[in-house]
Motif scaffolding. Structure first.
Motif, PDB file in Angstrom:
ATOM      1  N   ASP A   1       0.814  -1.222   0.000  1.00 20.40           N
ATOM      2  CA  ASP A   1       0.000   0.000   0.000  1.00 20.40           C
ATOM      3  C   ASP A   1       0.845   1.268   0.000  1.00 20.40           C
ATOM      4  O   ASP A   1       0.342   2.349  -0.304  1.00 20.40           O
ATOM      5  N   ALA A   2       2.107   1.134   0.387  1.00 25.50           N
ATOM      6  CA  ALA A   2       2.972   2.308   0.484  1.00 25.50           C
ATOM      7  C   ALA A   2       4.426   1.903   0.319  1.00 25.50           C
ATOM      8  O   ALA A   2       4.812   0.758   0.600  1.00 25.50           O
TER       9      ALA A   2
ATOM     10  N   ILE B   1       9.365   2.952  -8.103  1.00 27.31           N
ATOM     11  CA  ILE B   1       8.768   4.229  -7.681  1.00 27.31           C
ATOM     12  C   ILE B   1       7.651   4.617  -8.643  1.00 27.31           C
ATOM     13  O   ILE B   1       6.549   4.995  -8.216  1.00 27.31           O
ATOM     14  N   ARG B   2       7.922   4.526  -9.942  1.00 28.34           N
ATOM     15  CA  ARG B   2       6.909   4.881 -10.954  1.00 28.34           C
ATOM     16  C   ARG B   2       5.673   3.996 -10.817  1.00 28.34           C
ATOM     17  O   ARG B   2       4.538   4.463 -10.951  1.00 28.34           O
ATOM     18  N   GLU B   3       5.900   2.728 -10.538  1.00 25.02           N
ATOM     19  CA  GLU B   3       4.779   1.786 -10.403  1.00 25.02           C
ATOM     20  C   GLU B   3       3.886   2.162  -9.219  1.00 25.02           C
ATOM     21  O   GLU B   3       2.657   2.155  -9.321  1.00 25.02           O
ATOM     22  N   PHE B   4       4.494   2.515  -8.087  1.00 19.11           N
ATOM     23  CA  PHE B   4       3.707   2.936  -6.921  1.00 19.11           C
ATOM     24  C   PHE B   4       2.934   4.208  -7.241  1.00 19.11           C
ATOM     25  O   PHE B   4       1.761   4.334  -6.897  1.00 19.11           O
ATOM     26  N   ASP B   5       3.600   5.166  -7.895  1.00 19.12           N
ATOM     27  CA  ASP B   5       2.934   6.433  -8.184  1.00 19.12           C
ATOM     28  C   ASP B   5       1.801   6.254  -9.194  1.00 19.12           C
ATOM     29  O   ASP B   5       0.732   6.831  -9.032  1.00 19.12           O
ATOM     30  N   CYS B   6       2.028   5.452 -10.221  1.00 21.76           N
ATOM     31  CA  CYS B   6       0.986   5.205 -11.240  1.00 21.76           C
ATOM     32  C   CYS B   6      -0.246   4.559 -10.622  1.00 21.76           C
ATOM     33  O   CYS B   6      -1.358   4.753 -11.103  1.00 21.76           O
ATOM     34  N   SER B   7      -0.039   3.787  -9.551  1.00 22.75           N
ATOM     35  CA  SER B   7      -1.151   3.135  -8.859  1.00 22.75           C
ATOM     36  C   SER B   7      -1.729   4.020  -7.754  1.00 22.75           C
ATOM     37  O   SER B   7      -2.563   3.564  -6.973  1.00 22.75           O
TER      38      SER B   7
ATOM     39  N   LEU C   1      13.070   9.872  -6.226  1.00 18.57           N
ATOM     40  CA  LEU C   1      11.716  10.227  -6.678  1.00 18.57           C
ATOM     41  C   LEU C   1      11.823  11.221  -7.826  1.00 18.57           C
ATOM     42  O   LEU C   1      11.129  11.100  -8.840  1.00 18.57           O
ATOM     43  N   GLY C   2      12.701  12.199  -7.668  1.00 17.97           N
ATOM     44  CA  GLY C   2      12.924  13.158  -8.741  1.00 17.97           C
ATOM     45  C   GLY C   2      13.472  12.504  -9.983  1.00 17.97           C
ATOM     46  O   GLY C   2      12.999  12.752 -11.098  1.00 17.97           O
ATOM     47  N   ALA C   3      14.456  11.633  -9.805  1.00 13.20           N
ATOM     48  CA  ALA C   3      15.073  10.948 -10.949  1.00 13.20           C
ATOM     49  C   ALA C   3      14.078  10.065 -11.692  1.00 13.20           C
ATOM     50  O   ALA C   3      14.206   9.864 -12.901  1.00 13.20           O
ATOM     51  N   SER C   4      13.081   9.563 -10.968  1.00 13.05           N
ATOM     52  CA  SER C   4      12.071   8.704 -11.608  1.00 13.05           C
ATOM     53  C   SER C   4      11.115   9.501 -12.487  1.00 13.05           C
ATOM     54  O   SER C   4      10.397   8.939 -13.304  1.00 13.05           O
ATOM     55  N   GLY C   5      11.071  10.830 -12.258  1.00 11.33           N
ATOM     56  CA  GLY C   5      10.182  11.687 -13.032  1.00 11.33           C
ATOM     57  C   GLY C   5       8.843  11.966 -12.382  1.00 11.33           C
ATOM     58  O   GLY C   5       8.065  12.769 -12.891  1.00 11.33           O
TER      59      GLY C   5
ATOM     60  N   VAL D   1       2.556  11.831  -2.098  1.00 16.31           N
ATOM     61  CA  VAL D   1       4.011  11.788  -1.899  1.00 16.31           C
ATOM     62  C   VAL D   1       4.431  12.702  -0.751  1.00 16.31           C
ATOM     63  O   VAL D   1       4.053  13.866  -0.693  1.00 16.31           O
ATOM     64  N   ILE D   2       5.248  12.135   0.153  1.00 15.09           N
ATOM     65  CA  ILE D   2       5.808  12.890   1.274  1.00 15.09           C
ATOM     66  C   ILE D   2       7.320  13.002   1.050  1.00 15.09           C
ATOM     67  O   ILE D   2       7.988  12.005   0.788  1.00 15.09           O
ATOM     68  N   THR D   3       7.847  14.229   1.170  1.00 13.74           N
ATOM     69  CA  THR D   3       9.290  14.459   1.127  1.00 13.74           C
ATOM     70  C   THR D   3       9.654  15.311   2.340  1.00 13.74           C
ATOM     71  O   THR D   3       8.793  15.950   2.936  1.00 13.74           O
ATOM     72  N   SER D   4      10.965  15.334   2.695  1.00 16.40           N
ATOM     73  CA  SER D   4      11.348  16.078   3.895  1.00 16.40           C
ATOM     74  C   SER D   4      12.804  16.516   3.846  1.00 16.40           C
ATOM     75  O   SER D   4      13.570  16.101   2.982  1.00 16.40           O
ATOM     76  N   PHE D   5      13.178  17.332   4.839  1.00 16.36           N
ATOM     77  CA  PHE D   5      14.494  17.951   4.930  1.00 16.36           C
ATOM     78  C   PHE D   5      15.661  17.008   5.245  1.00 16.36           C
ATOM     79  O   PHE D   5      16.565  16.848   4.468  1.00 16.36           O
ATOM     80  N   CYS D   6      15.681  16.468   6.462  1.00 17.12           N
ATOM     81  CA  CYS D   6      16.897  15.862   7.016  1.00 17.12           C
ATOM     82  C   CYS D   6      16.534  14.769   8.025  1.00 17.12           C
ATOM     83  O   CYS D   6      15.356  14.526   8.263  1.00 17.12           O
TER      84      CYS D   6
END
Length: 196
Positions: A68-69, A94-100, A114-118, A158-163
């Protein structure tokens, strides 16, 4: 609910552990149906600072449809993090999770694959913010709309963060997405964190 916790070579254990702990508290103390499955390209993944970690499954054994995640701790370039993080097999996962439309949570430079995956093109995101913002600039080069002064950024799924400091908050935010805000609040309070 099943969370796939992907361990790239050189991952940072401080960014890995909160996913295990937050979901573990939710499952063990509050009877939430959550399972965390660790995975890597090899059965033993050597994390940052040379600590070997035995994962549950190797990449070839996983089926993304069962999860699920996806959770991605960041790591250190000196310990080979980007060798795995930019591996085309991982980018495709990563793309597969996002497409779903499944949830994807990353900590620190875990946002860079995540960025590199587009998947972050035109989407709000962040990553490691110190060091003259070098990593945030890299993320922007992948087409992300970098939010420079927000420690945790959520854009739809999508969750992203600093450090490293943000890792527990990312794990709690992911718990909220999976189980609902009220349940995440209960776990966060029990663990001594704030949830918003």
């Amino acid at each position: 609910m099943k969370v796939l916790l992907f361990c790239c070579k050189g991952f940072e254990t401080m960014e890995f552990a909160p996913f295990v702990d937050v979901m573990g508290w939710a499952r063990n103390d509050y009877d939430m149906a959550l399972e965390v499955v660790t995975v890597g390209f090899t059965k033993t993944v050597v994390s940052a600072f040379g600590i070997p970690v035995l994962v549950d499954k190797i990449y070839e054994e996983i089926d993304a449809s069962e999860y699920d995640a996806l959770a991605i701790p960041g790591g250190f370039e000196e310990f080979g993090f980007y060798e795995d993080a930019y591996d085309e097999r991982f980018l495709n996962l990563i793309r597969e999770f996002d497409c779903s439309h499944k949830y994807i949570a990353s900590v620190c430079v875990g946002a860079l694959p995540l960025g590199a995956s587009g998947i972050l093109k035109g989407r709000k995101a962040t990553t490691y913010h110190l060091g003259a913002g070098r990593r945030q600039k890299q993320l922007a080069e992948f087409g992300a709309e970098v939010i420079p002064n927000q420690s945790v950024v959520i854009d739809i799924n999508v969750i992203t963060s600093f450090c490293p400091q943000t890792a527990p908050y990312v794990a709690i935010a992911l718990l909220g997405m999976l189980m609902g805000g009220e349940k995440a609040q209960v776990v966060a309070t029990a663990m001594g964190y704030e949830y918003s």
